[in-house]
Design a protein around this motif. Structure first.
Motif: not given
Length: 167
Positions: A54-75
């Motif tokens: 569930d790690y990546c599945r839940e992490f993906a939902q979190y990132l999508i739900r909070n629209d975090l790919f468009k923000q500075d991701t820290g990558i």
């Protein structure tokens, strides 16, 4: 300085093992499982944290739900001379973005590295060994240890720790 990239345009040099990546553990990415496969794999991952079902599945939902790919991701990424991109931070976020089809990913740093990635480096070293040394290497190499500390190119990962153990 942030940069927006399309994660679909790159091949990544990941350094993830069976405790960090469900795909390394099983041969299948948890984001690509059918409901039947999800139920099958559920018992095998109860003790793995980042590599759990569930790690990546839940992490993906979190990132999508909070629209975090468009923000500075820290990558933090480095494009190497071999063409592969490696990381000092952000392997899971980048892999998730690529797997779910994100076309715009905001990264903190995207730099050019004057060298090749670790996967290509080790492949080059291995290819320079004599046939006898290659045979010796295969004899002394511990498959379990390889699966625990896996370095791979995302587009090339095949096989799994569970399959090697006939689980």
């Amino acid at each position: 300085m942030t940069k927006v990239i399309n994660p679909q345009d790159y091949s990544y040099s990941f350094r993830l093992g069976m405790y960090d990546c469900f795909k390394v553990l099983t041969g299948k990415c948890s984001l690509e499982l059918s409901e039947e496969e999800y139920k099958y794999f559920r018992p095998f991952t109860s003790t793995y944290k980042d590599g759990s079902l569930d790690y990546c599945r839940e992490f993906a939902q979190y990132l999508i739900r909070n629209d975090l790919f468009k923000q500075d991701t820290g990558i933090t990424m480095f494009k190497n001379e071999c063409g592969h991109v490696s990381f000092s931070d952000g392997q899971h976020r980048t892999c998730i973005a690529k797997k779910i089809g994100i076309n715009n990913l905001t990264v903190s740093r995207f730099e050019i590295n004057q060298g090749i990635c670790r996967v290509c480096h080790f492949e080059n070293e291995y290819n320079q060994l004599s046939p006898m040394k290659k045979l010796w290497y295969k004899i002394i190499t511990n498959k379990e240890e390889e699966a625990i500390h896996k370095e791979f190119i995302d587009d090339e990962l095949s096989g799994s720790f569970l399959k090697e153990k006939n689980i």
